[in-house]
Design an enzyme around this catalytic site. Structure first.
Site, mmCIF file in Angstrom:
data_model
loop_
_atom_site.group_PDB
_atom_site.id
_atom_site.type_symbol
_atom_site.label_atom_id
_atom_site.label_comp_id
_atom_site.label_asym_id
_atom_site.label_seq_id
_atom_site.Cartn_x
_atom_site.Cartn_y
_atom_site.Cartn_z
ATOM 1 N N LYS A 61 2.629 2.983 -6.254
ATOM 2 C CA LYS A 61 2.237 1.993 -7.272
ATOM 3 C C LYS A 61 3.434 1.493 -8.071
ATOM 4 O O LYS A 61 3.490 0.351 -8.477
ATOM 5 C CB LYS A 61 1.161 2.575 -8.167
ATOM 6 C CG LYS A 61 1.511 3.891 -8.863
ATOM 7 C CD LYS A 61 0.271 4.468 -9.528
ATOM 8 C CE LYS A 61 0.388 5.826 -10.160
ATOM 9 N NZ LYS A 61 1.622 6.374 -10.579
ATOM 10 N N GLU A 114 -11.341 4.354 -1.263
ATOM 11 C CA GLU A 114 -11.731 4.721 0.100
ATOM 12 C C GLU A 114 -12.580 5.997 0.121
ATOM 13 O O GLU A 114 -12.263 6.986 -0.521
ATOM 14 C CB GLU A 114 -10.515 4.904 1.018
ATOM 15 C CG GLU A 114 -9.386 5.754 0.475
ATOM 16 C CD GLU A 114 -8.306 4.943 -0.198
ATOM 17 O OE1 GLU A 114 -8.618 3.923 -0.823
ATOM 18 O OE2 GLU A 114 -7.151 5.326 -0.110
ATOM 19 N N ASP A 173 0.827 -1.195 0.000
ATOM 20 C CA ASP A 173 0.000 0.000 0.000
ATOM 21 C C ASP A 173 0.868 1.255 0.000
ATOM 22 O O ASP A 173 0.545 2.253 0.657
ATOM 23 C CB ASP A 173 -0.924 -0.023 1.235
ATOM 24 C CG ASP A 173 -2.007 1.038 1.177
ATOM 25 O OD1 ASP A 173 -2.477 1.470 2.263
ATOM 26 O OD2 ASP A 173 -2.377 1.460 0.058
ATOM 27 N N ASP A 210 -3.293 -3.053 -2.309
ATOM 28 C CA ASP A 210 -4.317 -2.020 -2.400
ATOM 29 C C ASP A 210 -4.154 -1.249 -3.715
ATOM 30 O O ASP A 210 -3.089 -1.261 -4.326
ATOM 31 C CB ASP A 210 -4.194 -1.047 -1.217
ATOM 32 C CG ASP A 210 -5.388 -0.087 -1.123
ATOM 33 O OD1 ASP A 210 -5.229 1.021 -0.590
ATOM 34 O OD2 ASP A 210 -6.488 -0.459 -1.597
ATOM 35 N N ASN A 211 -5.228 -0.587 -4.157
ATOM 36 C CA ASN A 211 -5.180 0.370 -5.272
ATOM 37 C C ASN A 211 -4.802 -0.213 -6.617
ATOM 38 O O ASN A 211 -4.200 0.475 -7.458
ATOM 39 C CB ASN A 211 -4.201 1.513 -4.941
ATOM 40 C CG ASN A 211 -4.481 2.145 -3.613
ATOM 41 O OD1 ASN A 211 -3.657 2.074 -2.699
ATOM 42 N ND2 ASN A 211 -5.652 2.748 -3.463
HETATM 43 O O1 LIG Z 1 -0.110 6.864 -3.008
HETATM 44 C C1 LIG Z 1 -0.863 6.052 -2.436
HETATM 45 N N1 LIG Z 1 -0.320 5.108 -1.619
HETATM 46 C C2 LIG Z 1 -1.103 4.195 -0.977
HETATM 47 N N2 LIG Z 1 -2.436 4.180 -1.069
HETATM 48 C C3 LIG Z 1 -3.053 5.126 -1.857
HETATM 49 C C4 LIG Z 1 -4.460 5.139 -1.938
HETATM 50 O O2 LIG Z 1 -5.162 4.204 -1.220
HETATM 51 C C5 LIG Z 1 -5.102 6.083 -2.741
HETATM 52 F F1 LIG Z 1 -6.445 6.063 -2.790
HETATM 53 C C6 LIG Z 1 -4.375 7.039 -3.476
HETATM 54 C C7 LIG Z 1 -5.062 8.025 -4.328
HETATM 55 C C8 LIG Z 1 -4.663 9.350 -4.308
HETATM 56 C C9 LIG Z 1 -5.314 10.287 -5.094
HETATM 57 C C10 LIG Z 1 -6.374 9.892 -5.917
HETATM 58 F F2 LIG Z 1 -7.002 10.812 -6.661
HETATM 59 C C11 LIG Z 1 -6.776 8.563 -5.956
HETATM 60 C C12 LIG Z 1 -6.126 7.630 -5.157
HETATM 61 C C13 LIG Z 1 -2.973 7.040 -3.374
HETATM 62 C C14 LIG Z 1 -2.310 6.084 -2.573
HETATM 63 MG MG LIG Z 2 -3.925 2.598 -0.578
#
Ligand SMILES: O=c1[nH]cnc2c(O)c(F)c(-c3ccc(F)cc3)cc12
Ligand SMILES: [Mg+2]
Length: 214
Positions: A144, A199, A141, A169-170
């Site tokens: 990416k 989330e 997490d 995740d993601n």
């Molecule tokens: O960088 C990340 N590291 C770990 N988890 C993340 C996440 O759960 C996100 F939703 C997002 C996220 C940030 C901005 C958005 F518009 C959408 C998802 C980023 C991360």
């Molecule tokens: Mg995440």
């Protein structure tokens, strides 16, 4: 100067949760993110999937890549069996400073070791510095672009065993296409997608659960 979002999240925990009560910490952060400010915690919807995997694996030794404010650290830590350990790696010192306080507030400091630094540098030190043999569960997490290289590093360092579980995740948003292609095509993994939502939003996202076959 103003506060940061992690600092405001910590204030919400200190104000609304009960010390030593991990569930109240989780609820306070979710309430903050639903009603006050979005923050990149795995959240309550994907969190239930994370919980079910942690309970199924019941890991003696778990690794989290990307602590942020410690929300998923607390979700995992509260479900660990007695004597089990969770190591969580965080690159950003400001995030780590807040996460330590959230983990301590939840009363999980005995079960959780937060290590600051880049995952690519820390993973090769896990055996010698932290006495790890293999991880039963890895929660990815962090960033990416690090999911795939860090997974390959875990393999190369002999930190995975037959049956080790990777939960990422993601995988849809922001998305980790190279990681997904790898775990879904490699004969060394059995992979499954758990559809959910980003989330605190209605946007699609999901978790990919992959079993290392050795
Ligand atoms: O960088 C990340 N590291 C770990 N988890 C993340 C996440 O759960 C996100 F939703 C997002 C996220 C940030 C901005 C958005 F518009 C959408 C998802 C980023 C991360
Ligand atoms: Mg995440």
């Amino acid at each position: 100067t103003g506060s940061t979002r992690p600092q405001r999240l910590l204030k919400a925990v200190q104000k609304n949760a009960s010390r030593g009560d991990p569930q109240s910490v989780i609820s306070a952060i979710d309430r903050f993110c639903h009603s006050s400010e979005w923050a990149m915690n795995v959240g309550d919807e994907k969190g239930v999937i994370l919980d079910s995997v942690v309970c199924e694996v019941s890991p003696g030794c778990a690794l989290e890549l990307g602590t942020y404010c410690g929300y998923s650290t607390v979700r995992i830590g509260r479900l660990l069996p007695p004597g089990a350990k969770l190591i969580t790696l965080e690159f950003n010192p400001d995030y780590a400073k807040v996460a330590r306080q959230v983990i301590d507030f939840a009363g999980l400091q005995e079960k959780v070791l937060l290590v600051e630094g880049p995952s690519g540098d820390l993973i090769p030190k896990m055996k010698e510095q932290y006495g790890i043999t293999t991880f039963d569960l890895v929660f990815l997490d962090h960033w990416k672009d690090r999911y795939l290289p860090d997974t390959k590093l875990l393999e190369e360092c002999g930190l995975l065993r037959k049956g080790s579980i990777l939960l990422a995740d993601n995988v849809i948003c922001p998305g980790t296409p190279d990681y997904l292609a790898y775990v879904r095509s490699s004969p060394r993994y059995e992979s499954k997608y758990f559809k959910s939502h980003l989330e605190y939003t209605k946007v699609e996202d999901g978790l990919e659960k992959s079993i290392f076959l050795g």
